[in-house]
Design an enzyme around this catalytic site. Structure first.
Site, short mmCIF file in Angstrom:
data_model
loop_
_atom_site.label_atom_id
_atom_site.label_comp_id
_atom_site.label_asym_id
_atom_site.label_seq_id
_atom_site.Cartn_x
_atom_site.Cartn_y
_atom_site.Cartn_z
N GLN A 1 0.82 -1.22 0.00
CA GLN A 1 0.00 0.00 0.00
C GLN A 1 0.85 1.26 0.00
O GLN A 1 0.49 2.25 -0.64
CB GLN A 1 -0.94 -0.02 1.21
CG GLN A 1 -1.98 1.07 1.19
CD GLN A 1 -3.08 0.85 2.21
OE1 GLN A 1 -3.38 -0.27 2.57
NE2 GLN A 1 -3.68 1.92 2.68
N TYR B 1 1.87 -17.05 2.98
CA TYR B 1 2.15 -18.33 3.65
C TYR B 1 1.36 -18.35 4.95
O TYR B 1 1.44 -17.40 5.75
CB TYR B 1 3.65 -18.44 4.00
CG TYR B 1 4.54 -18.47 2.78
CD1 TYR B 1 4.91 -19.68 2.18
CD2 TYR B 1 5.03 -17.28 2.23
CE1 TYR B 1 5.74 -19.69 1.05
CE2 TYR B 1 5.85 -17.29 1.10
CZ TYR B 1 6.20 -18.50 0.52
OH TYR B 1 7.00 -18.51 -0.60
N LEU C 1 -7.83 17.82 9.40
CA LEU C 1 -9.18 18.37 9.55
C LEU C 1 -9.45 18.47 11.04
O LEU C 1 -9.50 17.47 11.74
CB LEU C 1 -10.23 17.44 8.91
CG LEU C 1 -11.68 17.88 9.14
CD1 LEU C 1 -12.04 19.08 8.26
CD2 LEU C 1 -12.65 16.73 8.88
N ASP D 1 -12.49 2.97 3.95
CA ASP D 1 -12.64 2.42 5.30
C ASP D 1 -13.51 3.29 6.20
O ASP D 1 -14.01 2.81 7.22
CB ASP D 1 -11.26 2.25 5.95
CG ASP D 1 -10.59 0.94 5.57
OD1 ASP D 1 -11.02 0.32 4.57
OD2 ASP D 1 -9.63 0.53 6.26
C1 LIG Z 1 -2.93 -4.82 9.00
C2 LIG Z 1 -3.77 -4.52 7.83
C3 LIG Z 1 -3.69 -5.33 6.70
C4 LIG Z 1 -4.51 -5.06 5.59
N1 LIG Z 1 -4.41 -5.85 4.50
C5 LIG Z 1 -5.16 -5.57 3.41
C6 LIG Z 1 -5.05 -6.32 2.21
O1 LIG Z 1 -4.28 -7.25 2.11
N2 LIG Z 1 -5.81 -5.94 1.15
C7 LIG Z 1 -6.67 -4.88 1.20
O2 LIG Z 1 -7.34 -4.59 0.21
N3 LIG Z 1 -6.79 -4.16 2.32
C8 LIG Z 1 -6.06 -4.46 3.42
N4 LIG Z 1 -6.16 -3.70 4.53
C9 LIG Z 1 -7.13 -2.61 4.54
C10 LIG Z 1 -6.61 -1.40 3.78
O3 LIG Z 1 -5.40 -0.96 4.35
C11 LIG Z 1 -7.70 -0.33 3.85
O4 LIG Z 1 -8.90 -0.88 3.35
C12 LIG Z 1 -7.35 0.92 3.04
O5 LIG Z 1 -6.24 1.59 3.58
C13 LIG Z 1 -8.55 1.88 3.01
O6 LIG Z 1 -8.18 3.06 2.36
P1 LIG Z 1 -8.82 4.47 2.80
O7 LIG Z 1 -8.26 5.45 1.85
O8 LIG Z 1 -10.27 4.31 2.92
O9 LIG Z 1 -8.30 4.72 4.27
P2 LIG Z 1 -6.82 4.90 4.83
O10 LIG Z 1 -5.83 4.20 3.99
O11 LIG Z 1 -6.88 4.53 6.26
O12 LIG Z 1 -6.54 6.46 4.68
C14 LIG Z 1 -7.13 7.42 5.51
C15 LIG Z 1 -6.26 8.64 5.51
O13 LIG Z 1 -6.96 9.67 6.19
C16 LIG Z 1 -6.04 10.43 6.93
N5 LIG Z 1 -6.77 11.12 7.99
C17 LIG Z 1 -7.47 10.55 8.99
N6 LIG Z 1 -8.05 11.49 9.76
C18 LIG Z 1 -7.70 12.69 9.22
C19 LIG Z 1 -7.98 14.05 9.57
N7 LIG Z 1 -8.74 14.37 10.62
N8 LIG Z 1 -7.45 15.03 8.82
C20 LIG Z 1 -6.66 14.72 7.74
N9 LIG Z 1 -6.38 13.46 7.38
C21 LIG Z 1 -6.89 12.45 8.10
C22 LIG Z 1 -5.02 9.40 7.41
O14 LIG Z 1 -3.77 10.00 7.70
C23 LIG Z 1 -4.94 8.45 6.23
O15 LIG Z 1 -3.87 8.75 5.35
C24 LIG Z 1 -5.39 -3.97 5.64
C25 LIG Z 1 -5.43 -3.14 6.76
C26 LIG Z 1 -4.64 -3.41 7.84
C27 LIG Z 1 -4.73 -2.53 9.05
#
Ligand SMILES: Cc1cc2nc3c(=O)[nH]c(=O)nc-3n(C[C@H](O)[C@H](O)[C@H](O)COP(=O)(O)OP(=O)(O)OC[C@H]3O[C@@H](n4cnc5c(N)ncnc54)[C@H](O)[C@@H]3O)c2cc1C
Length: 509
Positions: free
Chosen positions: A112, A215, A137, A288
Site C-alpha cells: 500500500q 504463507y 481536519l 474504510d
Molecule cells: C494490518 C492490515 C492489513 C490489511 N491488509 C489488506 C489487504 O491485504 N488488502 C486490502 O485490500 N486491504 C487491506 N487492509 C485494509 C486497507 O489498508 C484499507 O482498506 C485501506 O487503507 C482503506 O483506504 P482508505 O483510503 O479508505 O483509508 P486509509 O488508507 O486509512 O486512509 C485514511 C487517511 O486519512 C487520513 N486522515 C485521517 N483522519 C484525518 C484528519 N482528521 N485530517 C486529515 N487526514 C486524516 C489518514 O492520515 C490516512 O492517510 C489492511 C489493513 C490493515 C490494518
C-alpha cells in the site's frame, strides 16, 4: 483564529487509496478539489498488499496502471500452508488462470505504501487538484448546502478555513467525520486482534525468488507476506504480542538464529462493518470510513476505489450541470448495499479461517465480490432481469442494468472497459444505427456512440444486433434495449433523464 479561506467544490479528507483515487478521478472529470491528509507521507506500514481486477480496470482507464505494473512484486500467486517456514508444504491453493477472459486486468501485488506513492504522483499531475499533506481536519460544520471546515497545517500550527460544496470523508477506519456525524457502524467490530510485525530478512533460501502470495504458518497461526523487493516482509500474528517482536518473528518462522531488523509493529483488530449511512447532506463516506473488512480476500483497497469511482462522475455531472441532485443521492443507495454485502462475505470467510471448523466455502467467489455487484437505484433503468448477485454466485459477465459492463477485446486491441471514462457511452452493432443517430440528437449530456463490430457483442451484452446498451461513465450499465425501437430518440432521452437524475434531457429534434 483562521486567516486564509480556501473555496473549493470538493474537500477530500484523507490521502489513502480512497482519497487519492477520488482526487485523480475528479481531476480527470475537470472538477477542482482540495485533498488534505494529516500525514506528510503516506502509510508507514505496508498494510494492503494488493488489489483486484476491477480496481485495476479503473486505474487502467486513469492511466495509472502502467506505473503500478512497473513496481509490481513478482510473486507466485496463491497460498501455501506450512507448519513454519522451514517445513515442507502441507497444502497449496493455486488460483485458476485468472480473470483474463472477463477483464483486461489481472490483480496486482504491490504494497500500500508503494501504491499510494504512485497514486500521489498522478494526483499531483493535475492543475485542478490541490494536495496539502501534513494538514489535519480539525472541525467542520454543514452550512447551507455546503461544508465549512477548519484545517490545521501541523508543522506551522496555522489554521485555514475551507468552504466546500461537498466533502468526501476518506479518513479511514477511525473516521472522525463519521463520528461527528454520529453515523453508526453495523456488524461485528471485533473478530479478533492481530499484531502485524514488519521486518527485513533474507528468506530467499526458503521461499525462492518468487515467493507465494501468502504463507499460512500453521504451528503459530501466523500469516507471512512478502511486501517489498528489498527483503521486507510482514507477519500477522493472532493476539497481542507482548514478547520482543524479533523473537516472535524467529519463532513463527522456525528460524531461531535468523538475522533480521524489525521495522514496525502494529496491533489491529479485524472487523466486518458497514456504515448505517454513506452520505449525510453534503458529506459522503468512502473507503474504510464507510466500511471495514477483515483482510480475507484482500478487498479493502479495491472497495475504496470502487466507492469513489461511483461518486466522482456524479459530482462531476452536477458540477457540469448535466446531473441532478438525485444522482448524488444514488451514491449511498448504490454503494451501501455493496459495503454491507462485502462486510458479510469477508466476515464469514475470516471466521471460517480462524474457527478451523472446516465448514465448506459457501460464499460468493472472489471474482463475484470484486466485479459482480449490481446496483439498483432510481438512476438505473431495470429491465426485469433476475438478480445477478445472489449469495453463493460465481462471476459471469452480464450487461443487466446496474452491472459492470462486460469486457470484450475490440478489434484495435483495446477493451470495452477502455471506452467508459468521462462520458456516457451508447453501444450498438451496425444494424442499430438508428440508436446512434438518436443519441447524437440528445444534447446536454455527454454521450459517445460506439458501433460494435465484434460478433460476440450482442450475446455478451444480452441484446439483438439492433439493440442498444447505455453505459455510465463508471462503466455500469444504465439501460439497455433488447432490440430496435419505434422511437429511439424518446427512449434514449428517457434513459438519459433517469440515469442523470434530471427532470428532462433536451434533444435537438
Ligand atoms: C494490518 C492490515 C492489513 C490489511 N491488509 C489488506 C489487504 O491485504 N488488502 C486490502 O485490500 N486491504 C487491506 N487492509 C485494509 C486497507 O489498508 C484499507 O482498506 C485501506 O487503507 C482503506 O483506504 P482508505 O483510503 O479508505 O483509508 P486509509 O488508507 O486509512 O486512509 C485514511 C487517511 O486519512 C487520513 N486522515 C485521517 N483522519 C484525518 C484528519 N482528521 N485530517 C486529515 N487526514 C486524516 C489518514 O492520515 C490516512 O492517510 C489492511 C489493513 C490493515 C490494518
Amino acid at each position: 483564529m483562521t486567516s486564509e479561506v480556501i473555496e473549493t467544490p470538493v474537500l477530500i479528507v484523507g490521502g489513502g487509496p480512497a482519497g487519492l483515487t477520488a482526487s485523480v478521478l475528479l481531476s480527470r472529470h475537470g472538477v477542482d478539489s482540495l485533498l488534505i491528509d494529516k500525514r506528510l507521507d503516506g502509510s508507514p506500514l505496508p498494510r494492503a498488499r494488493g488489489m483486484h481486477s476491477r480496481a485495476l480496470e479503473i486505474l487502467r482507464v486513469c492511466g495509472v496502471e502502467p506505473d503500478l505494473r512497473a513496481v509490481e512484486l513478482p510473486i507466485t500467486p496463491g497460498a501455501q500452508w506450512r507448519a513454519d517456514l522451514t517445513s515442507t508444504p502441507l497444502r497449496e491453493d493455486v488460483p485458476s488462470a485468472g480473470h483474463t477472459t472477463v477483464s483486461p486486468c489481472e490483480g496486482l501485488a504491490v504494497s500500500q505504501d508503494v501504491f499510494e506513492a504512485v497514486l500521489r504522483n498522478h494526483a499531483h499531475g493535475f492543475t485542478c487538484a490541490q494536495l496539502r499533506l501534513g494538514v489535519l481536519l480539525e472541525s467542520f460544520r454543514t452550512v447551507g448546502d455546503g461544508v465549512q471546515a477548519t484545517v490545521v497545517e501541523q508543522a506551522s500550527d496555522r489554521r485555514f478555513e475551507v468552504r466546500a460544496r461537498w466533502m468526501i470523508a476518506a479518513d479511514g477506519a477511525r473516521s472522525g467525520v463519521r463520528a461527528q456525524l454520529r453515523i453508526a457502524m453495523n456488524g461485528p467490530d471485533d473478530l479478533g486482534q492481530q499484531t502485524m510485525i514488519a521486518f527485513r530478512a533474507d528468506l530467499s533460501a526458503l521461499t525462492g525468488p518468487r515467493p507465494r502470495g501468502i504463507y499460512f504458518l500453521t504451528a503459530t497461526g501466523a500469516a507471512l507476506i512478502w511486501t517489498h523487493t528489498d527483503d521486507r516482509w510482514v507477519i500477522s500474528q493472532p493476539g497481542l504480542v507482548a514478547a520482543d517482536p524479533a523473537t516472535v518473528v524467529r519463532r513463527v518462522l522456525g528460524l531461531g538464529d535468523l538475522p533480521l531488523d524489525v521495522l514496525a509493529t502494529s496491533p489491529w483488530t479485524a472487523a466486518a462493518q458497514s456504515a448505517a449511512r454513506y452520505a449525510q447532506g453534503p458529506v459522503f463516506l468512502a473507503g474504510d470510513a464507510a466500511h471495514r473488512f477483515p483482510p480475507a480476500g484482500a478487498t479493502g483497497v479495491s472497495a475504496a476505489i470502487h466507492d469513489v469511482h461511483n461518486l466522482a462522475w456524479k459530482i462531476a455531472a452536477v458540477v457540469h450541470r448535466y446531473g441532478g441532485e438525485k444522482l448524488l443521492d444514488s451514491y449511498a443507495t448504490e454503494r451501501e448495499p455493496v459495503g454491507r454485502r462485502n462486510a458479510d462475505e469477508t466476515g464469514a470467510a475470516w471466521t471460517r479461517i480462524f474457527s478451523g471448523n472446516g465448514a465448506p466455502f459457501s460464499g460468493r467467489s472472489l471474482a463475484q465480490i470484486d466485479m459482480g455487484y449490481q446496483y439498483t437505484s432510481p438512476v438505473i433503468v431495470g429491465d426485469g432481469s433476475p438478480n445477478t448477485d445472489p449469495p453463493g454466485a460465481d462471476y459471469q459477465q452480464t450487461a443487466t442494468p446496474g452491472c459492470r459492463a462486460p469486457h470484450l477485446w475490440l478489434a484495435d486491441g483495446t477493451s470495452t472497459i477502455d471506452l467508459f471514462d468521462q462520458r456516457f457511452v451508447l453501444l450498438t452493432a451496425p444494424p442499430g444505427h438508428a440508436w446512434r443517430h438518436a443519441a447524437a440528437l440528445c444534447t446536454g449530456v455527454p454521450v459517445d456512440s460506439h458501433i460494435m463490430t465484434e460478433p460476440q457483442w450482442p450475446d455478451l451484452y444480452g441484446v439483438a444486433p439492433d439493440g442498444a446498451v447505455l453505459v455510465r461513465p463508471d462503466g455500469h450499465v444504465a439501460w439497455r434495449s433488447p432490440t430496435t425501437s419505434t422511437d429511439p430518440v424518446a427512449d434514449i432521452r428517457t434513459a438519459l433523464t433517469t440515469s442523470t437524475g434530471r427532470r428532462r434531457v433536451p434533444s435537438s429534434t
